[in-house]
Design a protein around this motif. Structure first.
Motif, mmCIF file in Angstrom:
data_model
loop_
_atom_site.group_PDB
_atom_site.id
_atom_site.type_symbol
_atom_site.label_atom_id
_atom_site.label_comp_id
_atom_site.label_asym_id
_atom_site.label_seq_id
_atom_site.Cartn_x
_atom_site.Cartn_y
_atom_site.Cartn_z
ATOM 1 N N THR A 167 0.844 -1.188 0.000
ATOM 2 C CA THR A 167 0.000 0.000 0.000
ATOM 3 C C THR A 167 0.886 1.248 0.000
ATOM 4 O O THR A 167 2.051 1.203 0.400
ATOM 5 C CB THR A 167 -0.912 0.034 1.238
ATOM 6 O OG1 THR A 167 -0.097 0.121 2.414
ATOM 7 C CG2 THR A 167 -1.770 -1.226 1.316
ATOM 8 N N ARG A 168 0.333 2.359 -0.407
ATOM 9 C CA ARG A 168 1.095 3.612 -0.387
ATOM 10 C C ARG A 168 1.402 4.019 1.052
ATOM 11 O O ARG A 168 2.449 4.621 1.321
ATOM 12 C CB ARG A 168 0.317 4.706 -1.105
ATOM 13 C CG ARG A 168 0.144 4.449 -2.588
ATOM 14 C CD ARG A 168 -0.399 5.646 -3.333
ATOM 15 N NE ARG A 168 0.529 6.780 -3.287
ATOM 16 C CZ ARG A 168 0.360 7.886 -3.986
ATOM 17 N NH1 ARG A 168 -0.688 8.019 -4.792
ATOM 18 N NH2 ARG A 168 1.225 8.869 -3.903
ATOM 19 N N GLN A 169 0.522 3.668 1.968
ATOM 20 C CA GLN A 169 0.791 3.958 3.367
ATOM 21 C C GLN A 169 2.019 3.189 3.846
ATOM 22 O O GLN A 169 2.876 3.721 4.548
ATOM 23 C CB GLN A 169 -0.426 3.594 4.232
ATOM 24 C CG GLN A 169 -0.213 3.874 5.722
ATOM 25 C CD GLN A 169 -1.431 3.539 6.545
ATOM 26 O OE1 GLN A 169 -2.517 3.358 6.018
ATOM 27 N NE2 GLN A 169 -1.265 3.450 7.852
ATOM 28 N N SER A 170 2.109 1.919 3.454
ATOM 29 C CA SER A 170 3.275 1.112 3.821
ATOM 30 C C SER A 170 4.546 1.639 3.158
ATOM 31 O O SER A 170 5.621 1.616 3.737
ATOM 32 C CB SER A 170 3.044 -0.348 3.414
ATOM 33 O OG SER A 170 1.942 -0.891 4.105
ATOM 34 N N LEU A 171 4.378 2.105 1.924
ATOM 35 C CA LEU A 171 5.514 2.673 1.200
ATOM 36 C C LEU A 171 6.119 3.830 1.992
ATOM 37 O O LEU A 171 7.346 3.938 2.133
ATOM 38 C CB LEU A 171 5.052 3.152 -0.174
ATOM 39 C CG LEU A 171 6.133 3.586 -1.166
ATOM 40 C CD1 LEU A 171 6.879 2.389 -1.716
ATOM 41 C CD2 LEU A 171 5.483 4.353 -2.318
ATOM 42 N N ASN A 172 5.258 4.668 2.549
ATOM 43 C CA ASN A 172 5.731 5.824 3.312
ATOM 44 C C ASN A 172 6.247 5.430 4.691
ATOM 45 O O ASN A 172 7.279 5.927 5.147
ATOM 46 C CB ASN A 172 4.598 6.846 3.448
ATOM 47 C CG ASN A 172 4.192 7.444 2.113
ATOM 48 O OD1 ASN A 172 5.017 7.581 1.213
ATOM 49 N ND2 ASN A 172 2.919 7.793 1.968
ATOM 50 N N SER A 173 5.548 4.509 5.381
ATOM 51 C CA SER A 173 5.956 4.147 6.739
ATOM 52 C C SER A 173 7.281 3.399 6.757
ATOM 53 O O SER A 173 8.053 3.500 7.716
ATOM 54 C CB SER A 173 4.870 3.309 7.416
ATOM 55 O OG SER A 173 4.693 2.075 6.747
ATOM 56 N N LEU A 174 7.564 2.646 5.700
ATOM 57 C CA LEU A 174 8.840 1.935 5.597
ATOM 58 C C LEU A 174 9.924 2.779 4.928
ATOM 59 O O LEU A 174 11.076 2.348 4.850
ATOM 60 C CB LEU A 174 8.655 0.640 4.798
ATOM 61 C CG LEU A 174 7.824 -0.463 5.461
ATOM 62 C CD1 LEU A 174 7.584 -1.605 4.489
ATOM 63 C CD2 LEU A 174 8.503 -0.975 6.716
ATOM 64 N N ALA A 175 9.549 3.968 4.459
ATOM 65 C CA ALA A 175 10.489 4.865 3.781
ATOM 66 C C ALA A 175 11.176 4.155 2.616
ATOM 67 O O ALA A 175 12.398 4.244 2.436
ATOM 68 C CB ALA A 175 11.523 5.405 4.759
ATOM 69 N N LEU A 176 10.388 3.464 1.807
ATOM 70 C CA LEU A 176 10.939 2.725 0.672
ATOM 71 C C LEU A 176 11.304 3.678 -0.456
ATOM 72 O O LEU A 176 10.558 4.591 -0.786
ATOM 73 C CB LEU A 176 9.932 1.688 0.177
ATOM 74 C CG LEU A 176 9.492 0.629 1.198
ATOM 75 C CD1 LEU A 176 8.503 -0.333 0.549
ATOM 76 C CD2 LEU A 176 10.693 -0.117 1.764
ATOM 77 N N ALA A 177 12.466 3.422 -1.066
ATOM 78 C CA ALA A 177 12.940 4.258 -2.168
ATOM 79 C C ALA A 177 13.975 3.459 -2.951
ATOM 80 O O ALA A 177 14.602 2.539 -2.417
ATOM 81 C CB ALA A 177 13.572 5.551 -1.633
ATOM 82 N N PRO A 178 14.149 3.760 -4.246
ATOM 83 C CA PRO A 178 15.190 3.080 -5.026
ATOM 84 C C PRO A 178 16.550 3.184 -4.341
ATOM 85 O O PRO A 178 16.919 4.236 -3.823
ATOM 86 C CB PRO A 178 15.161 3.833 -6.362
ATOM 87 C CG PRO A 178 13.759 4.326 -6.472
ATOM 88 C CD PRO A 178 13.354 4.699 -5.065
ATOM 89 N N GLY A 179 17.270 2.044 -4.312
ATOM 90 C CA GLY A 179 18.567 2.001 -3.656
ATOM 91 C C GLY A 179 18.508 1.543 -2.220
ATOM 92 O O GLY A 179 19.539 1.205 -1.636
#
Length: 267
Positions: A165-177
């Motif tokens: 989810t986009r919420q999980s994307l933000n809470s885990l601070a996911l980013a390329p690299g």
């Protein structure tokens, strides 16, 4: 550790409070280094061959570089040895174990290589209910209105796709690299033969060689070795195993839905 609403788990223990609990894994690596055989190392430590291989799979999958390599043939009939990365990690683990407090002070000074090995130790100290756990690096993220698709590179050419989810994307601070852990239960991994991406609906189709088949009363655990050294394990009914005609050494495929892969981060 508090899972996000989609099941992703942010993992962030403070590294200056690290408890060294990986002695059993390190003893296994040390034994393999000494005798050049997983079978002999398992006997030396009182482990079953299967238990030793499961530990090795876990160690290899959680490392960004293979820790072990197998050789076939030759005068001694082949065997298993630590790779350069494996020997380096084992030596650094010994050093850290002997001089924990002094090494912590050294690592705080910014030794990049030491930091990488310490991050690996964190991963090895984690306990998972999922049979499959891989360490990888995020290649790219494709965001939709509700969900995001995350592409993750494993050892070698293998790439996994996970849906979060986009919420999980933000809470885990996911980013390329960013380095992440990808988790999948063996029951979520479908084993097949001669499959192509356009034939299946699953976003992940991993091809490898059957390394191990362990049959139980009703089903069998099948482990594939992927190019680059990672492994993927799935379960197959005994009837399905017979229909597929699978044997160790055969080429096979592992199918995993992107929604069945959970992501975790180490801070």
């Amino acid at each position: 550790m508090n899972p996000t609403e989609n099941g992703e788990v942010p993992i962030g223990p403070e590294w200056d409070g690290l408890q060294l609990q990986g002695n059993a894994d390190m003893e296994l690596l040390d034994a393999i280094c000494s005798c050049g055989s997983i079978n002999r190392a398992a006997k030396m430590l009182g482990l079953s061959y299967r238990a030793a291989w499961e530990r090795i799979d876990r160690l290899n999958n959680l490392s960004r570089k293979p820790l072990l390599e197998r050789s076939t043939g030759g005068r001694g009939g082949g065997g298993t040895q630590l790779t350069r990365a494996g020997k380096e990690f084992l030596e650094r683990y010994r050093l850290l174990h002997r001089e924990y407090q002094r090494m912590l002070s050294h690592l705080e000074g910014g030794a990049a290589r030491g930091q990488k090995n310490l991050a690996l130790m964190k991963r090895l100290n984690m306990q998972f209910s999922a049979r499959n756990a891989w360490c990888g690096e995020i290649l790219e993220i494709s965001q939709g209105q509700v969900n995001a698709q995350v592409a993750i590179s494993l050892q070698g050419p293998a790439v996994l796709s996970a849906m979060v989810t986009r919420q999980s994307l933000n809470s885990l601070a996911l980013a390329p690299g960013r380095e992440v852990l990808a988790l999948a239960k063996a029951s979520s991994v479908i084993i097949g033969l001669d499959l192509r991406p356009e034939q299946v609906g699953a976003q992940n189709l991993l091809t490898g060689q059957v390394r191990r088949i362990v049959a139980g009363p009703a089903q069998a655990d099948v482990t594939l070795e992927l190019p680059g050294g990672s492994t993927a394990s799935g379960v197959v009914s005994l009837e399905g195993l017979e229909c597929l005609g699978l044997a160790e050494g055969d080429e096979a495929c592992a199918l995993i839905k992107a929604t069945d892969i959970l992501l975790a981060t180490v801070q």
